[in-house]
Motif scaffolding. Structure first.
Motif, PDB file in Angstrom:
ATOM      1  N   ILE A 151       1.939  -3.103  -3.907  1.00 28.32           N
ATOM      2  CA  ILE A 151       2.722  -1.864  -3.942  1.00 28.32           C
ATOM      3  C   ILE A 151       2.193  -1.008  -5.091  1.00 28.32           C
ATOM      4  O   ILE A 151       1.739  -1.526  -6.102  1.00 28.32           O
ATOM      5  CB  ILE A 151       4.220  -2.176  -4.127  1.00 28.32           C
ATOM      6  N   ASN A 152       2.247   0.316  -4.941  1.00 30.77           N
ATOM      7  CA  ASN A 152       1.726   1.210  -5.973  1.00 30.77           C
ATOM      8  C   ASN A 152       2.862   1.868  -6.759  1.00 30.77           C
ATOM      9  O   ASN A 152       3.412   2.879  -6.334  1.00 30.77           O
ATOM     10  CB  ASN A 152       0.846   2.294  -5.338  1.00 30.77           C
ATOM     11  N   PRO A 153       3.231   1.308  -7.917  1.00 35.52           N
ATOM     12  CA  PRO A 153       4.279   1.924  -8.729  1.00 35.52           C
ATOM     13  C   PRO A 153       3.729   3.083  -9.560  1.00 35.52           C
ATOM     14  O   PRO A 153       2.618   3.016 -10.086  1.00 35.52           O
ATOM     15  CB  PRO A 153       4.749   0.780  -9.632  1.00 35.52           C
ATOM     16  N   VAL A 154       4.525   4.150  -9.662  1.00 35.92           N
ATOM     17  CA  VAL A 154       4.235   5.262 -10.564  1.00 35.92           C
ATOM     18  C   VAL A 154       5.485   5.451 -11.421  1.00 35.92           C
ATOM     19  O   VAL A 154       6.580   5.632 -10.878  1.00 35.92           O
ATOM     20  CB  VAL A 154       3.911   6.557  -9.788  1.00 35.92           C
ATOM     21  N   VAL A 155       5.334   5.388 -12.734  1.00 36.61           N
ATOM     22  CA  VAL A 155       6.475   5.443 -13.643  1.00 36.61           C
ATOM     23  C   VAL A 155       6.552   6.821 -14.295  1.00 36.61           C
ATOM     24  O   VAL A 155       5.550   7.333 -14.799  1.00 36.61           O
ATOM     25  CB  VAL A 155       6.363   4.354 -14.737  1.00 36.61           C
ATOM     26  N   PHE A 167      -4.754   1.109 -11.274  1.00 42.95           N
ATOM     27  CA  PHE A 167      -4.006   1.330 -12.500  1.00 42.95           C
ATOM     28  C   PHE A 167      -2.564   1.732 -12.173  1.00 42.95           C
ATOM     29  O   PHE A 167      -2.262   2.142 -11.052  1.00 42.95           O
ATOM     30  CB  PHE A 167      -4.659   2.440 -13.336  1.00 42.95           C
ATOM     31  N   ILE A 168      -1.703   1.616 -13.171  1.00 42.04           N
ATOM     32  CA  ILE A 168      -0.305   2.025 -13.044  1.00 42.04           C
ATOM     33  C   ILE A 168      -0.109   3.279 -13.903  1.00 42.04           C
ATOM     34  O   ILE A 168      -0.131   3.188 -15.137  1.00 42.04           O
ATOM     35  CB  ILE A 168       0.644   0.903 -13.505  1.00 42.04           C
ATOM     36  N   PRO A 169       0.086   4.463 -13.302  1.00 46.20           N
ATOM     37  CA  PRO A 169       0.302   5.674 -14.098  1.00 46.20           C
ATOM     38  C   PRO A 169       1.688   5.668 -14.738  1.00 46.20           C
ATOM     39  O   PRO A 169       2.675   5.309 -14.102  1.00 46.20           O
ATOM     40  CB  PRO A 169       0.187   6.809 -13.066  1.00 46.20           C
ATOM     41  N   VAL A 170       1.741   6.065 -16.004  1.00 42.56           N
ATOM     42  CA  VAL A 170       3.000   6.205 -16.735  1.00 42.56           C
ATOM     43  C   VAL A 170       3.051   7.645 -17.251  1.00 42.56           C
ATOM     44  O   VAL A 170       2.246   8.037 -18.092  1.00 42.56           O
ATOM     45  CB  VAL A 170       3.096   5.209 -17.901  1.00 42.56           C
ATOM     46  N   LYS A 196       0.821  -1.232   0.000  1.00 37.99           N
ATOM     47  CA  LYS A 196       0.000   0.000   0.000  1.00 37.99           C
ATOM     48  C   LYS A 196       0.850   1.276   0.000  1.00 37.99           C
ATOM     49  O   LYS A 196       0.309   2.374   0.138  1.00 37.99           O
ATOM     50  CB  LYS A 196      -0.993   0.017   1.170  1.00 37.99           C
ATOM     51  N   ARG A 197       2.170   1.137  -0.143  1.00 36.84           N
ATOM     52  CA  ARG A 197       3.040   2.310  -0.244  1.00 36.84           C
ATOM     53  C   ARG A 197       3.287   2.620  -1.723  1.00 36.84           C
ATOM     54  O   ARG A 197       3.168   1.760  -2.584  1.00 36.84           O
ATOM     55  CB  ARG A 197       4.377   2.049   0.457  1.00 36.84           C
ATOM     56  N   THR A 198       3.661   3.847  -1.991  1.00 35.38           N
ATOM     57  CA  THR A 198       3.918   4.289  -3.360  1.00 35.38           C
ATOM     58  C   THR A 198       5.413   4.312  -3.643  1.00 35.38           C
ATOM     59  O   THR A 198       6.201   4.776  -2.822  1.00 35.38           O
ATOM     60  CB  THR A 198       3.332   5.700  -3.586  1.00 35.38           C
ATOM     61  N   VAL A 199       5.786   3.807  -4.811  1.00 28.45           N
ATOM     62  CA  VAL A 199       7.173   3.837  -5.270  1.00 28.45           C
ATOM     63  C   VAL A 199       7.187   4.519  -6.644  1.00 28.45           C
ATOM     64  O   VAL A 199       6.513   4.072  -7.568  1.00 28.45           O
ATOM     65  CB  VAL A 199       7.769   2.417  -5.386  1.00 28.45           C
ATOM     66  N   VAL A 200       7.924   5.627  -6.741  1.00 27.46           N
ATOM     67  CA  VAL A 200       8.040   6.347  -8.012  1.00 27.46           C
ATOM     68  C   VAL A 200       9.335   5.907  -8.693  1.00 27.46           C
ATOM     69  O   VAL A 200      10.408   5.944  -8.077  1.00 27.46           O
ATOM     70  CB  VAL A 200       8.030   7.873  -7.803  1.00 27.46           C
ATOM     71  N   ILE A 201       9.227   5.500  -9.948  1.00 25.78           N
ATOM     72  CA  ILE A 201      10.384   4.991 -10.698  1.00 25.78           C
ATOM     73  C   ILE A 201      10.625   5.881 -11.899  1.00 25.78           C
ATOM     74  O   ILE A 201       9.731   6.084 -12.731  1.00 25.78           O
ATOM     75  CB  ILE A 201      10.142   3.548 -11.189  1.00 25.78           C
ATOM     76  N   LYS A 202      11.845   6.428 -12.002  1.00 28.48           N
ATOM     77  CA  LYS A 202      12.240   7.134 -13.218  1.00 28.48           C
ATOM     78  C   LYS A 202      12.865   6.100 -14.154  1.00 28.48           C
ATOM     79  O   LYS A 202      13.890   5.500 -13.845  1.00 28.48           O
ATOM     80  CB  LYS A 202      13.216   8.265 -12.913  1.00 28.48           C
TER      81      LYS A 202
END
Length: 296
Positions: free
Chosen positions: A60-64, A178-181, A27-33
């Motif tokens: 886990i909540n990935p944001v790309v 959803f996974i934001p890109v 349930k945590r957010t991970v931002v990936i460049k």
């Protein structure tokens, strides 16, 4: 073919090691460049997509946030338009900005979305224009004058920096499974589009989301000492010392500053990792050793 006892033990160890990290980051957010070799090598692209889908699957909540400089350069070359750089940044006139929007917001963004979806995820592509996500302002670069002349401000055209981030649309997507890109294109008060460094956008998005982690994929093993050894487990004060003594310099400097700002802005940790390693994101998240440089 079945596994040998030794192979089975190694697999079991990896899975067992991952469990506490899955629990911690659920349930945590991970931002990936996402950028560099990981965006152009076929096997690395596949492994990245699988990592992102796995993260979402275990809660886990990935944001790309992605770059695309080489792809922009390739299309400009095909169109017969020469790329000009000042202080490492592309001079972007209106015609070049049209190409940037087409490549980042179209070709590259939709390729990443399609890749993630093919591996079982539900990705949605955005630019900073969608939902008023990224407000930008024009970036002017200070260049030292020659022969004792005062510094001058260089106008790079449609190159911007982040003025503000509104993550409402990102929150909506994340909570909708959803996974934001995100393509790093912002819009200014003047209504013009601006191309923004993807590292900076990723850092600011991570800050505003209150992310657990910011992960920057690079084409190096991480931050290296003057002797060429990998540095990790760094505090913000130690990073300041490494900048002051010249250990951190050149192309690594903006990435480190981006990571530093994110951590000081409330992101729990930032990671600069080697995107040339298959499943680099999964190894960094779910193993004790990880890969690359960690900044707390």
């Amino acid at each position: 073919m079945s596994l040998t006892p030794d192979e089975a033990t190694r697999v079991a160890k990896v899975l067992s090691e991952a469990l506490p990290y899955i629990r911690r980051f659920r349930k945590r957010t991970v931002v990936i460049k996402y950028g560099g070799n990981a965006m152009v090598d076929a096997e690395l692209k596949e492994s990245f997509a699988r990592d992102v889908v796995l993260m979402k699957t275990v809660g886990i909540n990935p944001v790309v946030v992605h770059g695309g400089g080489p792809q922009i350069g390739n299309l400009l070359e095909r169109l017969g338009k020469e790329s000009q750089f000042i202080s490492g940044m592309r001079v972007t006139d209106s015609e070049t900005m049209d190409v940037v929007e087409m490549v980042l917001g179209g070709l590259v963004n939709k390729e990443i979305v399609n890749l993630i979806n093919r591996h079982g995820g539900s990705a949605v592509g955005l630019t900073g224009k969608d939902g008023d996500l990224i407000r930008a302002r024009k970036l002017r670069v200070k260049q030292e004058g020659s022969s004792g002349n005062p510094p001058e401000l260089i106008d790079l055209g449609h190159v911007g920096e982040v003025e503000s981030i509104d993550v409402s649309v990102v929150d909506m997507l994340v909570h909708g499974n959803f996974i934001p890109v995100i393509a790093p294109i912002g819009v200014g008060e003047d209504g013009h589009s601006y191309n923004i460094n993807a590292d900076l956008v990723a850092g600011k998005v991570a800050e505003v989301l209150g992310a657990e982690k910011l992960i920057l994929l690079t084409n190096t093993p991480g931050l290296l000492s003057k002797e060429g050894e990998l540095l990790t487990g760094l505090s913000t004060s130690r990073v300041d010392e490494l900048i002051a003594d010249g250990t951190i310099h050149g192309g690594m400097l903006p990435k480190i500053r981006c990571a530093l700002e994110a951590v000081r802005g409330g992101v729990t940790s930032a990671h600069i990792i080697d995107g040339r390693v298959k499943h680099a994101v999964m190894v960094e998240l779910f193993t004790d050793e990880g890969i690359g440089t960690l900044i707390r």
